[in-house]
Design a protein around this motif. Sequence first.
Motif, PDB file in Angstrom:
ATOM      1  N   PRO A   1     -10.005  -1.167   0.562  1.00 51.19           N
ATOM      2  CA  PRO A   1      -9.849  -0.332   1.754  1.00 51.19           C
ATOM      3  C   PRO A   1     -11.124  -0.292   2.588  1.00 51.19           C
TER       4      PRO A   1
ATOM      5  N   HIS B   1      -4.828   7.553   5.066  1.00 49.50           N
ATOM      6  CA  HIS B   1      -5.192   6.816   3.854  1.00 49.50           C
ATOM      7  C   HIS B   1      -4.650   5.387   3.905  1.00 49.50           C
TER       8      HIS B   1
ATOM      9  N   GLY C   1      -8.497  -2.719   6.077  1.00 55.43           N
ATOM     10  CA  GLY C   1      -9.393  -3.185   5.027  1.00 55.43           C
ATOM     11  C   GLY C   1      -9.221  -4.675   4.766  1.00 55.43           C
TER      12      GLY C   1
ATOM     13  N   PHE D   1       0.858  -1.184   0.000  1.00 62.34           N
ATOM     14  CA  PHE D   1       0.000   0.000   0.000  1.00 62.34           C
ATOM     15  C   PHE D   1       0.895   1.235   0.000  1.00 62.34           C
TER      16      PHE D   1
ATOM     17  N   THR E   1      -6.637   2.941   6.022  1.00 64.50           N
ATOM     18  CA  THR E   1      -7.853   2.346   5.461  1.00 64.50           C
ATOM     19  C   THR E   1      -7.537   1.023   4.771  1.00 64.50           C
ATOM     20  N   TYR E   2      -6.329   0.871   4.260  1.00 62.39           N
ATOM     21  CA  TYR E   2      -5.923  -0.390   3.631  1.00 62.39           C
ATOM     22  C   TYR E   2      -5.493  -1.413   4.680  1.00 62.39           C
TER      23      TYR E   2
END
Length: 179
Positions: free
Chosen positions: A122, A149, A156, A96, A152-153
């Motif tokens: 994500p 950001h 996820g 990521f 979120t991965y």
Amino acid sequence: MPLVVAGAIAASTDQPYGEQDPHVAYAPEMSDLVQLTEEALRDPILADDPRTYVYLLAALLGFEGVEAWGEQLDGLNDDEYEVPCPACGAENFIAFGEYGFFSTTDSMYMNETAANRIPLQPANPSTLEGLAQRLHSRALADGQTDVAHKLTYVFGKAQCAECDAVFSVAEAVATRWGA
């Protein structure tokens, strides 16, 4: 090594402290270290760099007793985690960052354009809960949008590049490093 990060290493429960949890045995010291780390996170000179920010956030989690993430949050700085698929055990690289946002079993994914890359899914920031929500909200409030950001991965889903099973990246990280 900054004092706060050195203290986080000392706060780890895998250190030779015998039977007593260092967070219990040294509660006042841990409280002081939490406060010092919070101050460092608010200091724009210290926390302006995303890499340093992640190290400070990891130290804070370590002092709070969030073992796996206190020790493994720095995967955000490496732009990857290597975790086994919970279904088949195949090692997956969860990337990521600079090379994209995907899972693969190809350890040389950064050099091979033909590697089997399956896009990550994500987490929706509005559905994050618990630690994931806390870290994401904090990163945004602290102006660390890139860190938010990436989170979120990390919180996820990934699809195994070997067997196609879909799994939680965070759960795979926590399982690998004993949370």
